[in-house]
Design a protein around this motif. Structure first.
Motif, mmCIF file in Angstrom:
data_model
loop_
_atom_site.group_PDB
_atom_site.id
_atom_site.type_symbol
_atom_site.label_atom_id
_atom_site.label_comp_id
_atom_site.label_asym_id
_atom_site.label_seq_id
_atom_site.Cartn_x
_atom_site.Cartn_y
_atom_site.Cartn_z
ATOM 1 N N GLY A 1 3.089 -4.426 11.950
ATOM 2 C CA GLY A 1 4.387 -3.799 12.139
ATOM 3 C C GLY A 1 5.392 -4.235 11.091
ATOM 4 N N ALA A 2 5.346 -5.517 10.723
ATOM 5 C CA ALA A 2 6.264 -6.024 9.699
ATOM 6 C C ALA A 2 5.978 -5.401 8.339
ATOM 7 N N ILE A 3 4.700 -5.229 8.013
ATOM 8 C CA ILE A 3 4.352 -4.613 6.734
ATOM 9 C C ILE A 3 4.880 -3.184 6.677
ATOM 10 N N ALA A 4 4.720 -2.438 7.782
ATOM 11 C CA ALA A 4 5.248 -1.072 7.823
ATOM 12 C C ALA A 4 6.764 -1.067 7.670
ATOM 13 N N ARG A 5 7.438 -1.961 8.382
ATOM 14 C CA ARG A 5 8.905 -2.031 8.302
ATOM 15 C C ARG A 5 9.362 -2.414 6.906
ATOM 16 N N ASN A 6 8.635 -3.319 6.262
ATOM 17 C CA ASN A 6 9.045 -3.749 4.927
ATOM 18 C C ASN A 6 8.781 -2.679 3.877
ATOM 19 N N PHE A 7 7.737 -1.870 4.057
ATOM 20 C CA PHE A 7 7.591 -0.697 3.190
ATOM 21 C C PHE A 7 8.814 0.203 3.337
ATOM 22 N N ARG B 1 11.872 -0.505 4.371
ATOM 23 C CA ARG B 1 13.156 -1.073 3.971
ATOM 24 C C ARG B 1 13.196 -1.584 2.540
ATOM 25 N N GLU B 2 12.054 -2.002 1.999
ATOM 26 C CA GLU B 2 12.064 -2.712 0.722
ATOM 27 C C GLU B 2 11.324 -1.995 -0.392
ATOM 28 N N GLY B 3 10.816 -0.812 -0.127
ATOM 29 C CA GLY B 3 10.113 -0.079 -1.176
ATOM 30 C C GLY B 3 8.740 0.365 -0.721
ATOM 31 N N MET B 4 8.302 1.530 -1.209
ATOM 32 C CA MET B 4 7.082 2.165 -0.726
ATOM 33 C C MET B 4 5.887 1.956 -1.645
ATOM 34 N N ASN B 5 5.907 0.912 -2.458
ATOM 35 C CA ASN B 5 4.773 0.634 -3.337
ATOM 36 C C ASN B 5 3.594 0.147 -2.502
ATOM 37 N N GLY C 1 9.629 -16.616 -1.227
ATOM 38 C CA GLY C 1 8.992 -15.651 -2.116
ATOM 39 C C GLY C 1 9.214 -14.219 -1.655
ATOM 40 N N PRO C 2 8.621 -13.274 -2.374
ATOM 41 C CA PRO C 2 8.791 -11.857 -2.038
ATOM 42 C C PRO C 2 7.949 -11.399 -0.856
ATOM 43 N N GLY C 3 7.004 -12.241 -0.404
ATOM 44 C CA GLY C 3 6.219 -11.900 0.772
ATOM 45 C C GLY C 3 4.989 -11.075 0.519
ATOM 46 N N TYR C 4 4.597 -10.876 -0.728
ATOM 47 C CA TYR C 4 3.393 -10.104 -1.019
ATOM 48 C C TYR C 4 2.185 -10.811 -0.408
ATOM 49 N N PHE D 1 -6.384 -2.679 2.465
ATOM 50 C CA PHE D 1 -5.549 -1.663 1.844
ATOM 51 C C PHE D 1 -4.599 -1.118 2.910
ATOM 52 N N PRO D 2 -3.272 -1.209 2.702
ATOM 53 C CA PRO D 2 -2.318 -0.984 3.797
ATOM 54 C C PRO D 2 -1.955 0.483 4.008
ATOM 55 N N VAL D 3 -2.938 1.365 3.980
ATOM 56 C CA VAL D 3 -2.634 2.783 4.149
ATOM 57 C C VAL D 3 -2.108 3.067 5.552
ATOM 58 N N PHE D 4 -2.530 2.306 6.556
ATOM 59 C CA PHE D 4 -2.070 2.527 7.927
ATOM 60 C C PHE D 4 -0.583 2.221 8.075
#
Length: 256
Positions: free
Chosen positions: A55-61, A63-67, A79-82, A87-90
């Motif tokens: 859920g956090a990964i989806a939220r960060n896409f 709010r913080e960019g769709m890369n 850090g930036p949290g990478y 593969f985070p397609v979901f």
């Protein structure tokens, strides 16, 4: 050896009773899977740690960019949290839907639910192709009402996507083996690649594909460029992603 895996002998019973039973079972399966669909990430399930991360990964896409190449978690320190992950397609798809419908964590569960129902349909298609008519309904009942499948139907995890792509790849691969249609080959290739990208264990579907190819083509399979291409792409693309994901762990120290 050049035998089809299916034949008219194995067509399922097409009586009205059989069709009504299939429809009724689908309604039951959809109903039991829908129980937790509208529950947010509230920490009330055993998988809450992984649901929180996804859920956090989806939220960060959102709010913080769709890369899609740079999934980010919350426990990032300075850090930036990478993060190293599948593969985070979901979660990325959920973030796309956030941009359309607004931020609602339940969208992740709706995605899993839809993928779970799609998996039921693909499994039914496979059962009709591979089993005698009298066995289709029992097989689908076991699949549709499996406790694990029901539990995962609303989980905020990549497993529903992996399982759908896994079943779709098998269905398309068998149809390609039997009928040699380019469309089936492309679907099988894309679905296999997606399944392995979603979760690495899906790669073991290659064992089944190898058995099917040897059954159909014999030792001539080693001379078929389409088979080699299938293997190179379906394994090579995930390998490239997981190599990249590992580099994120080496640089930033975050891993799922």
């Amino acid at each position: 050896m050049n035998h089809d895996l299916t034949s008219e002998t194995f067509e399922p019973d097409r009586t009205p009773w059989h069709r009504h039973a299939i429809i009724a079972l689908f309604i039951v399966a959809a109903s039991v899977r829908a129980i937790d669909v509208w529950r947010p990430v509230d920490g009330t399930v055993r998988q809450s740690w992984r649901e929180t991360d996804t859920g956090a990964i989806a939220r960060n896409f959102y709010r913080e960019g769709m890369n899609i190449m740079l999934p980010r978690i919350d426990w990032r320190g300075d850090g930036p949290g990478y993060v190293e992950s599948e593969f985070p397609v979901f979660p990325w798809t959920a973030a796309c839907l956030y941009h359309v419908f607004g931020y609602h964590e339940e969208i992740l569960r709706v995605l899993s639910y839809a993928l779970s129902l799609a998996s039921c349909i693909v499994f039914l298609r496979l059962a009709k192709r591979l089993l005698p008519g009298f066995a289709v309904l029992p097989a689908w009942t076991i699949f549709a009402l499996s406790p694990m499948a029901v539990q995962m139907a609303s989980a905020i995890q990549p497993e529903p996507l992996m399982f759908f792509a896994y079943l779709l790849s098998i269905d398309a691969f068998i149809r390609w083996i039997d009928h040699n249609r380019r469309r089936d080959y492309v679907i099988a290739l894309l679905a296999t690649t997606l399944a392995i990208l979603a979760k690495v264990p899906a790669a073991h579907v290659g064992i089944l594909f190898a058995c099917l190819c040897f059954h159909k083509f014999g030792t001539g399979v080693f001379r078929r460029r389409d088979i080699w291409l299938f293997g190179v792409v379906s394994l090579g693309v995930p390998f490239a992603w997981y190599w990249h994901a590992h580099s994120l762990w080496l640089e930033y120290g975050n891993s799922l």
